[in-house]
Design an enzyme around this catalytic site. Sequence first.
Site, PDB file in Angstrom:
ATOM      1  N   ASN A  45       0.850  -1.196   0.000  1.00 42.74           N
ATOM      2  CA  ASN A  45       0.000   0.000   0.000  1.00 42.74           C
ATOM      3  C   ASN A  45       0.883   1.243   0.000  1.00 42.74           C
ATOM      4  O   ASN A  45       2.104   1.141  -0.035  1.00 42.74           O
ATOM      5  CB  ASN A  45      -0.946  -0.018   1.204  1.00 42.74           C
ATOM      6  CG  ASN A  45      -0.183  -0.075   2.510  1.00 42.74           C
ATOM      7  OD1 ASN A  45       0.560   0.836   2.842  1.00 42.74           O
ATOM      8  ND2 ASN A  45      -0.332  -1.171   3.237  1.00 42.74           N
ATOM      9  N   ASP A  97      -4.152  -6.567   4.923  1.00 44.41           N
ATOM     10  CA  ASP A  97      -5.169  -7.407   5.558  1.00 44.41           C
ATOM     11  C   ASP A  97      -5.198  -8.819   4.977  1.00 44.41           C
ATOM     12  O   ASP A  97      -5.705  -9.735   5.605  1.00 44.41           O
ATOM     13  CB  ASP A  97      -6.559  -6.762   5.395  1.00 44.41           C
ATOM     14  CG  ASP A  97      -6.705  -5.534   6.267  1.00 44.41           C
ATOM     15  OD1 ASP A  97      -6.224  -5.570   7.413  1.00 44.41           O
ATOM     16  OD2 ASP A  97      -7.265  -4.519   5.802  1.00 44.41           O
ATOM     17  N   LYS A 111       8.482 -17.474 -10.571  1.00 40.44           N
ATOM     18  CA  LYS A 111       7.678 -16.355 -11.073  1.00 40.44           C
ATOM     19  C   LYS A 111       6.438 -16.887 -11.812  1.00 40.44           C
ATOM     20  O   LYS A 111       6.550 -17.815 -12.615  1.00 40.44           O
ATOM     21  CB  LYS A 111       8.555 -15.534 -12.036  1.00 40.44           C
ATOM     22  CG  LYS A 111       7.900 -14.291 -12.538  1.00 40.44           C
ATOM     23  CD  LYS A 111       8.840 -13.554 -13.482  1.00 40.44           C
ATOM     24  CE  LYS A 111       8.065 -12.507 -14.240  1.00 40.44           C
ATOM     25  NZ  LYS A 111       8.778 -12.029 -15.407  1.00 40.44           N
ATOM     26  N   PHE A 121      -4.411   2.782  15.014  1.00 40.21           N
ATOM     27  CA  PHE A 121      -4.736   3.790  14.002  1.00 40.21           C
ATOM     28  C   PHE A 121      -5.935   3.290  13.205  1.00 40.21           C
ATOM     29  O   PHE A 121      -6.196   2.084  13.152  1.00 40.21           O
ATOM     30  CB  PHE A 121      -3.553   4.018  13.050  1.00 40.21           C
ATOM     31  CG  PHE A 121      -2.652   5.147  13.473  1.00 40.21           C
ATOM     32  CD1 PHE A 121      -1.858   5.040  14.600  1.00 40.21           C
ATOM     33  CD2 PHE A 121      -2.588   6.330  12.729  1.00 40.21           C
ATOM     34  CE1 PHE A 121      -1.040   6.070  15.002  1.00 40.21           C
ATOM     35  CE2 PHE A 121      -1.765   7.372  13.111  1.00 40.21           C
ATOM     36  CZ  PHE A 121      -0.983   7.248  14.261  1.00 40.21           C
ATOM     37  N   LYS A 130     -13.258   0.726  15.804  1.00 39.29           N
ATOM     38  CA  LYS A 130     -11.979   0.015  15.960  1.00 39.29           C
ATOM     39  C   LYS A 130     -11.502   0.080  17.411  1.00 39.29           C
ATOM     40  O   LYS A 130     -10.909  -0.869  17.923  1.00 39.29           O
ATOM     41  CB  LYS A 130     -10.926   0.585  14.997  1.00 39.29           C
ATOM     42  CG  LYS A 130     -11.183   0.063  13.581  1.00 39.29           C
ATOM     43  CD  LYS A 130     -10.222   0.519  12.532  1.00 39.29           C
ATOM     44  CE  LYS A 130     -10.654  -0.093  11.195  1.00 39.29           C
ATOM     45  NZ  LYS A 130     -10.115   0.539  10.021  1.00 39.29           N
ATOM     46  N   LYS A 135     -11.006  -3.606  18.973  1.00 38.79           N
ATOM     47  CA  LYS A 135      -9.625  -4.075  19.192  1.00 38.79           C
ATOM     48  C   LYS A 135      -9.157  -3.822  20.631  1.00 38.79           C
ATOM     49  O   LYS A 135      -7.975  -3.968  20.921  1.00 38.79           O
ATOM     50  CB  LYS A 135      -8.660  -3.383  18.203  1.00 38.79           C
ATOM     51  CG  LYS A 135      -9.114  -3.378  16.741  1.00 38.79           C
ATOM     52  CD  LYS A 135      -8.872  -4.721  16.065  1.00 38.79           C
ATOM     53  CE  LYS A 135      -9.539  -4.781  14.704  1.00 38.79           C
ATOM     54  NZ  LYS A 135      -8.707  -4.462  13.594  1.00 38.79           N
TER      55      LYS A 135
HETATM   56  O1  PMT Z   1       3.029   6.058   6.427  1.00 40.30           O
HETATM   57  P1  PMT Z   1       2.436   7.395   6.006  1.00 40.30           P
HETATM   58  O2  PMT Z   1       2.571   7.646   4.522  1.00 40.30           O
HETATM   59  O3  PMT Z   1       2.951   8.526   6.855  1.00 40.30           O
HETATM   60  O4  PMT Z   1       0.850   7.314   6.272  1.00 40.30           O
HETATM   61  C1  PMT Z   1       0.376   7.240   7.561  1.00 40.30           C
HETATM   62  C2  PMT Z   1      -0.759   6.199   7.698  1.00 40.30           C
HETATM   63  C3  PMT Z   1      -1.964   6.653   6.884  1.00 40.30           C
HETATM   64  C4  PMT Z   1      -0.281   4.814   7.219  1.00 40.30           C
HETATM   65  C5  PMT Z   1      -1.098   6.112   9.241  1.00 40.30           C
HETATM   66  O5  PMT Z   1      -1.449   7.394   9.697  1.00 40.30           O
HETATM   67  C6  PMT Z   1      -2.229   5.136   9.481  1.00 40.30           C
HETATM   68  O6  PMT Z   1      -3.399   5.425   9.387  1.00 40.30           O
HETATM   69  N1  PMT Z   1      -1.854   3.853   9.827  1.00 40.30           N
HETATM   70  C7  PMT Z   1      -2.793   2.728   9.969  1.00 40.30           C
HETATM   71  C8  PMT Z   1      -3.095   2.175   8.609  1.00 40.30           C
HETATM   72  C9  PMT Z   1      -4.048   0.970   8.664  1.00 40.30           C
HETATM   73  O7  PMT Z   1      -3.633  -0.112   8.385  1.00 40.30           O
HETATM   74  O8  PMT Z   1      -5.239   1.248   9.127  1.00 40.30           O
HETATM   75  P2  PMT Z   1      -6.438   0.172   9.248  1.00 40.30           P
HETATM   76  O9  PMT Z   1      -7.625   1.004   9.570  1.00 40.30           O
HETATM   77  O10 PMT Z   1      -6.477  -0.697   8.040  1.00 40.30           O
HETATM   78  O11 PMT Z   1      -6.001  -0.706  10.480  1.00 40.30           O
HETATM   79  C10 PMT Z   1      -6.406  -0.418  11.812  1.00 40.30           C
HETATM   80  C11 PMT Z   1      -5.295  -0.740  12.795  1.00 40.30           C
HETATM   81  O12 PMT Z   1      -5.071  -2.144  12.788  1.00 40.30           O
HETATM   82  C12 PMT Z   1      -3.962  -0.087  12.528  1.00 40.30           C
HETATM   83  O13 PMT Z   1      -3.411   0.329  13.765  1.00 40.30           O
HETATM   84  C13 PMT Z   1      -3.132  -1.206  11.907  1.00 40.30           C
HETATM   85  O14 PMT Z   1      -1.735  -1.062  12.231  1.00 40.30           O
HETATM   86  C14 PMT Z   1      -3.716  -2.421  12.595  1.00 40.30           C
HETATM   87  N2  PMT Z   1      -3.665  -3.683  11.822  1.00 40.30           N
HETATM   88  C15 PMT Z   1      -4.304  -3.787  10.621  1.00 40.30           C
HETATM   89  C16 PMT Z   1      -4.282  -4.996   9.947  1.00 40.30           C
HETATM   90  C17 PMT Z   1      -3.608  -6.083  10.511  1.00 40.30           C
HETATM   91  N3  PMT Z   1      -3.545  -7.242   9.894  1.00 40.30           N
HETATM   92  N4  PMT Z   1      -2.975  -5.951  11.694  1.00 40.30           N
HETATM   93  C18 PMT Z   1      -2.999  -4.764  12.360  1.00 40.30           C
HETATM   94  O15 PMT Z   1      -2.426  -4.648  13.442  1.00 40.30           O
END
Ligand code: PMT
Length: 405
Positions: A209, A278, A288, A322, A336, A340
């Site tokens: 991403n 995810d 490949k 986040f 969230k 979580k």
């Molecule tokens: O890196 P930059 O370019 O500065 O951009 C910053 C950012 C947008 C990446 C950052 O500010 C941000 O939002 N990070 C979280 C991105 C994300 O994966 O969000 P989500 O809403 O999909 O996930 C929710 C939370 O679950 C996040 O804390 C993520 O780290 C966590 N997660 C998600 C999937 C997974 N399999 N395991 C996780 O722990």
Amino acid sequence: MNIVLGVGGGIAAYKSAELVRLLIERGHGVQVVMTAGAQEFVRPLTFAALTGRKVVTSLFSTNSESTLSSAIEHIGVAQENDLLVVSPATADLLAKFANGLADDFLTTMYLAFTGPVVLAPAMNSNMWLHAATQSNLETLRRRGHRIVDPEEGQLACGMVGPGRLAAPEQIAMAVDAEIGRRRDLDGETVLITAGPTQEPLDPVRYISNRSSGKMGYALAEAAAARGAKVVLISGPVHLAPPRGCTFIAVHTAREMRDRVFENLQPASVIVKAAAVADFHLSKVPSQKMKKTAARLSLELDPTPDILAELGRKKGDRLLVGFAAETENLQQETRRKLEAKNCDMVVGNLVGGEGGAFESDQNEVLLALRSGEFIAVPRASKREVADRIFDEILKLRLHIYATNGR
Ligand code: PMT
């Protein structure tokens, strides 16, 4: 506290005499270092008389008896002092600091200095507004330095606009704020995840991403600058690991999960800024993939949800997740937080113009367990990171007060 005052070569150099008085009044010891340009405007004797100390004016001793100790004096000054304030910080000094150029005592000492830095720029308006100066300032802000923005007004060159050195009282207050904020994460171990993950499809392709890591690295810089021990676990990005952090590089969500749990034990605060994929391909082909058909369908499996697992196993650690959303920010951030078991979730918008990905700035909504939302307006990611830690510290105090821990 021992403070080095670097004086740059600008007409505002004389105002630093007043700054010296304010710093001494606050009980600080002040060592003045003047650039060659500064000495064109004010004589070192002025500062020597105010501080009662010899003013450093050049990298090498000017008398014929140069010794090793005079040649490495900049290292000594860097080690003996707790804070560096530069006033006026000229465009030239900002450019040298930003790019690591070291051709006199002040710029050399800056590179050897590991403590907090306050910069009070002053220059002509066009020089201040120039893209080069603004980009240098952005670099210095990201590095965690506090910038005391110049004022608007009549400048020595006759122009009216931004560029006039901030009032000495304001610079002294910025020094106070920097000293106050500095060590408020002392004793905390902060585990931060940053950047994207890369999930391989075959030996040459992956799903990922747009995360640049800037938000997570800004959080790591802010926490380290405020005295925390920082463990930064990062997916692949093009950023240098911040100074003073334990740095662990990972590629996949699975690796990130394993490194997080290996480093969980000493952590008191966890901040999950990483954009974790995810889904992934569970069985990655060893060769490949060939382009044999017109369409390709891939069956992907979920990656481990690290945040959800942390929510179950966090104990009394503070857990900050986040939420990266393209719509319904408030609703999704709260969802969230509950789902979580986080103590705080930092919601931000991604995808559109001005979104959080890749930008140097961000604008976030903090959701707390109390039901409260706190909006942090658009600012540099470093400033947003500091606001997030301000709120984490308030939560920590609230938990101590209610649980008596
Ligand atoms: O890196 P930059 O370019 O500065 O951009 C910053 C950012 C947008 C990446 C950052 O500010 C941000 O939002 N990070 C979280 C991105 C994300 O994966 O969000 P989500 O809403 O999909 O996930 C929710 C939370 O679950 C996040 O804390 C993520 O780290 C966590 N997660 C998600 C999937 C997974 N399999 N395991 C996780 O722990």
